[in-house]
Design a protein around this motif. Structure first.
Motif, PDB file in Angstrom:
ATOM      1  N   PRO A 268       7.687   1.301  -8.474  1.00  0.00           N
ATOM      2  CA  PRO A 268       7.452   0.950  -7.079  1.00  0.00           C
ATOM      3  C   PRO A 268       7.380  -0.556  -6.845  1.00  0.00           C
ATOM      4  CG  PRO A 268       5.436   1.745  -8.105  1.00  0.00           C
ATOM      5  CD  PRO A 268       6.540   1.999  -9.083  1.00  0.00           C
ATOM      6  N   ALA A 269       7.747  -0.950  -5.651  1.00  0.00           N
ATOM      7  CA  ALA A 269       7.571  -2.343  -5.237  1.00  0.00           C
ATOM      8  C   ALA A 269       6.152  -2.577  -4.743  1.00  0.00           C
ATOM      9  CB  ALA A 269       8.569  -2.692  -4.135  1.00  0.00           C
ATOM     10  N   VAL A 270       5.560  -1.536  -4.141  1.00  0.00           N
ATOM     11  CA  VAL A 270       4.239  -1.674  -3.512  1.00  0.00           C
ATOM     12  C   VAL A 270       3.330  -0.544  -3.970  1.00  0.00           C
ATOM     13  CG1 VAL A 270       2.974  -1.837  -1.333  1.00  0.00           C
ATOM     14  CG2 VAL A 270       5.325  -2.681  -1.472  1.00  0.00           C
ATOM     15  N   VAL A 271       2.123  -0.905  -4.376  1.00  0.00           N
ATOM     16  CA  VAL A 271       1.049   0.062  -4.614  1.00  0.00           C
ATOM     17  C   VAL A 271      -0.177  -0.430  -3.837  1.00  0.00           C
ATOM     18  CG1 VAL A 271       1.875   0.820  -6.873  1.00  0.00           C
ATOM     19  CG2 VAL A 271       0.302  -1.131  -6.722  1.00  0.00           C
ATOM     20  N   LEU A 272      -1.174   0.431  -3.735  1.00  0.00           N
ATOM     21  CA  LEU A 272      -2.366   0.072  -2.963  1.00  0.00           C
ATOM     22  C   LEU A 272      -3.299  -0.779  -3.816  1.00  0.00           C
ATOM     23  CD1 LEU A 272      -3.951   0.259  -0.327  1.00  0.00           C
ATOM     24  CD2 LEU A 272      -5.022   2.344  -1.218  1.00  0.00           C
ATOM     25  N   ARG A 273      -2.969  -2.053  -3.916  1.00  0.00           N
ATOM     26  CA  ARG A 273      -3.846  -2.969  -4.635  1.00  0.00           C
ATOM     27  C   ARG A 273      -5.152  -3.153  -3.843  1.00  0.00           C
ATOM     28  NH1 ARG A 273      -0.733  -6.353  -8.341  1.00  0.00           N
ATOM     29  NH2 ARG A 273       1.526  -6.061  -8.038  1.00  0.00           N
ATOM     30  N   ASN A 274      -6.203  -3.545  -4.553  1.00  0.00           N
ATOM     31  CA  ASN A 274      -7.503  -3.683  -3.902  1.00  0.00           C
ATOM     32  C   ASN A 274      -7.479  -4.684  -2.751  1.00  0.00           C
ATOM     33  OD1 ASN A 274      -9.007  -1.793  -5.322  1.00  0.00           O
ATOM     34  ND2 ASN A 274      -9.617  -3.235  -6.919  1.00  0.00           N
ATOM     35  N   HIS A 275      -6.744  -5.762  -2.905  1.00  0.00           N
ATOM     36  CA  HIS A 275      -6.770  -6.777  -1.843  1.00  0.00           C
ATOM     37  C   HIS A 275      -6.024  -6.299  -0.593  1.00  0.00           C
ATOM     38  CE1 HIS A 275      -2.782  -7.889  -3.469  1.00  0.00           C
ATOM     39  NE2 HIS A 275      -2.555  -8.465  -2.293  1.00  0.00           N
ATOM     40  N   LEU A 276      -5.003  -5.462  -0.767  1.00  0.00           N
ATOM     41  CA  LEU A 276      -4.318  -4.920   0.408  1.00  0.00           C
ATOM     42  C   LEU A 276      -5.250  -3.993   1.185  1.00  0.00           C
ATOM     43  CD1 LEU A 276      -0.794  -4.093  -1.088  1.00  0.00           C
ATOM     44  CD2 LEU A 276      -1.456  -6.095   0.263  1.00  0.00           C
ATOM     45  N   ALA A 277      -5.971  -3.132   0.445  1.00  0.00           N
ATOM     46  CA  ALA A 277      -6.951  -2.269   1.104  1.00  0.00           C
ATOM     47  C   ALA A 277      -8.044  -3.098   1.760  1.00  0.00           C
ATOM     48  CB  ALA A 277      -7.555  -1.301   0.086  1.00  0.00           C
TER      49      ALA A 277
END
Length: 488
Positions: free
Chosen positions: A428-437
């Protein structure tokens, strides 16, 4: 929203649950909804505007046929028997028939139940956004998971480390039955109830097991294989659950109970995503072994099912179940290696592939290379090798591995363009990293839910390059200070 609501779980009897109404949110408002989950349920596009949807999914009212109940279970927490647990802040509304089969809907954060222990039965906006986004992100990654239909919120104050505001997540799954449900009835000596539970699960969720020589052994084998596959899925995307207690293990092999979870940034096999996990029991690299440990706990709970009417002794039953668990020892590494070959773009199998993968991961760990970005850039290895090489300070070590990788690709006649496209459908290009959340949470705490909605849309296409480059970039420096714990 015109679905017929039933609750088959309630047919098991009063030993299995407590029936009670939710404690709804005062003056609720919508926070976010998942169109993909609504489609899974067969809801119309305007479902939020039909009837009293806001109050229904805030716990303030019910529809005909809904029968809210909290289920009882027990379990091992951080490897220690914790005794009776249960749905301390969740209520099952019931289930509906959908285009994808029967689905249960559950409110998380809907108030006190008899199983809340020292808790308040509430969920806060922060953790609700994390669970909502990750449930849907995992589904988009193709990883088995409970789903999340929506979040509703309220100004109602809730105390955690600080005062936060309340929210309710509506969770969706074919079943929320956990390892801990089996453990509860085995450890309390309710063997007739245990058998009813096992027979219920087989009838509704594993009917193929009915035809086996021993349906319960077949069920354990099915759960073992599903759990092995799930652990491999987690490892392959750098996901860490954080609280892999037996009461957080789904009998369907779903990712369940998103509390202190995390996706790997800088690769470290020993990374602990849960600040409350002092001993690192649920570190990234230990998840496969913990899955096996939890299956042992389930097998022990299933002993009374085998050592009963068919004349099998307790010892014979134990040997039979332990033999079934042996499947995990080959299934997990086989499933993980299959995923790692795909991540490296390999179509064939060779005996030295394990060493190639292991050495690649050692290189990444030594360099603390970003897990998601490094694998993604490896897709363009043939055309932009420096984009990968730049992640490694030890260029000599990387070059040596890259030469082996090049030879391995040549050995199977790999086409660079086709391989790159295939790898970008795997990494994947994008996962739910902590900083995005955290960005979404901070905006939501100020009453702006647009970032939650925007991020959900990005996470639902994880293999596409995002329009906002920062969604797929290295985490900012401030993200290093983010911590998640069991209160998350």
């Amino acid at each position: 929203m015109n679905a017929v609501w039933i609750n088959r779980y309630a047919s098991l009897g009063p030993e299995f649950f407590t029936e009670l109404p939710a404690t709804g949110l005062p003056s609720p408002h919508w926070v976010a909804q998942s169109p993909a989950c609504a489609e899974l349920l067969g809801f119309p596009a305007d479902w939020t505007e039909q009837g009293d949807a806001l109050n229904i999914f805030s716990g303030n009212t019910t529809l005909p046929g809904m029968r809210p109940l909290a289920t009882v279970y027990s379990g091992h927490q951080f490897g220690v028997w914790a005794g009776q647990l249960g749905d301390g802040r969740a209520l099952m509304l019931g289930e509906i028939e959908t285009p994808n089969g029967p689905m249960e809907l559950q409110l998380k954060g809907a108030g006190l139940t008899p199983y809340s222990r020292m808790g308040d039965g509430r969920a806060v906006l922060r953790s609700s956004i994390r669970e909502f986004l990750c449930s849907e992100a995992m589904a988009a990654l193709g990883i088995p998971t409970t789903r999340a239909l929506c979040i509703t919120g309220s100004a109602l104050p809730v105390r955690r480390e600080t005062i936060e505001t309340a929210a309710v997540v509506t969770r969706v799954a074919p079943s929320f039955i956990r390892f801990g449900h089996f453990e509860h009835f085995a450890h309390t000596g309710q063997h007739a109830a245990l058998k009813r539970l096992a027979d219920f699960f087989i009838e509704h969720h594993a009917p193929e097991c009915r035809e086996a020589e021993n349906p319960y052994v077949a069920l354990l084998d099915k759960v073992t294989r599903q759990t092995a596959s799930l652990m491999a899925d987690w490892h392959a995307v750098g996901f860490m659950h954080g609280v892999m207690n037996t009461d957080n293990m789904s009998l369907l092999g779903l990712t369940i109970d998103y509390g202190p979870f995390g996706f790997m940034d800088a690769f470290d096999p020993g990374h602990i995503c849960n600040h409350s996990d002092d001993r690192g029991r649920y570190a990234y690299g230990r998840q496969g072994n913990v899955g096996f440990w939890n299956l042992h706990a389930l097998a022990q709970a299933m002993l009374p099912l085998l050592s009963g009417d068919d004349g099998m002794s307790h010892d014979e039953a134990g040997e039979r179940l332990l033999a079934t668990l042996e499947t995990y020892k080959t299934a997990f590494p086989t499933e993980l290696m299959r995923r790692m070959r795909a991540k490296l773009g390999l179509l064939t199998e060779r005996a030295d592939d394990q060493a190639l993968v292991d050495d690649w991961l050692k290189l990444m760990a030594a360099a603390r290379a970003d897990f998601t970005i490094t694998f993604r850039r490896l897709a363009d290895f043939a055309t932009a090798p420096d984009a990968v090489r730049d992640h490694f300070l030890d260029r000599t070590a990387f070059d040596a591995w890259a030469q082996r990788y090049t030879e391995r690709l040549a050995a199977e006649g790999s086409d660079a363009a086709e391989r790159a496209a295939r790898m970008k459908r795997t990494n994947p290009a994008v996962v739910l990293r902590n900083h995005l959340a955290e960005n979404a949470i901070r905006a939501a705490s100020e009453g702006d839910f647009s970032e939650t909605t925007r991020l959900l849309k990005v996470l639902q296409s994880p293999y596409d390059e995002p329009a906002v480059a920062a969604d797929a970039a290295l985490p900012p420096e401030w993200a290093q200070g983010l911590e998640v714990s069991c209160s998350s």
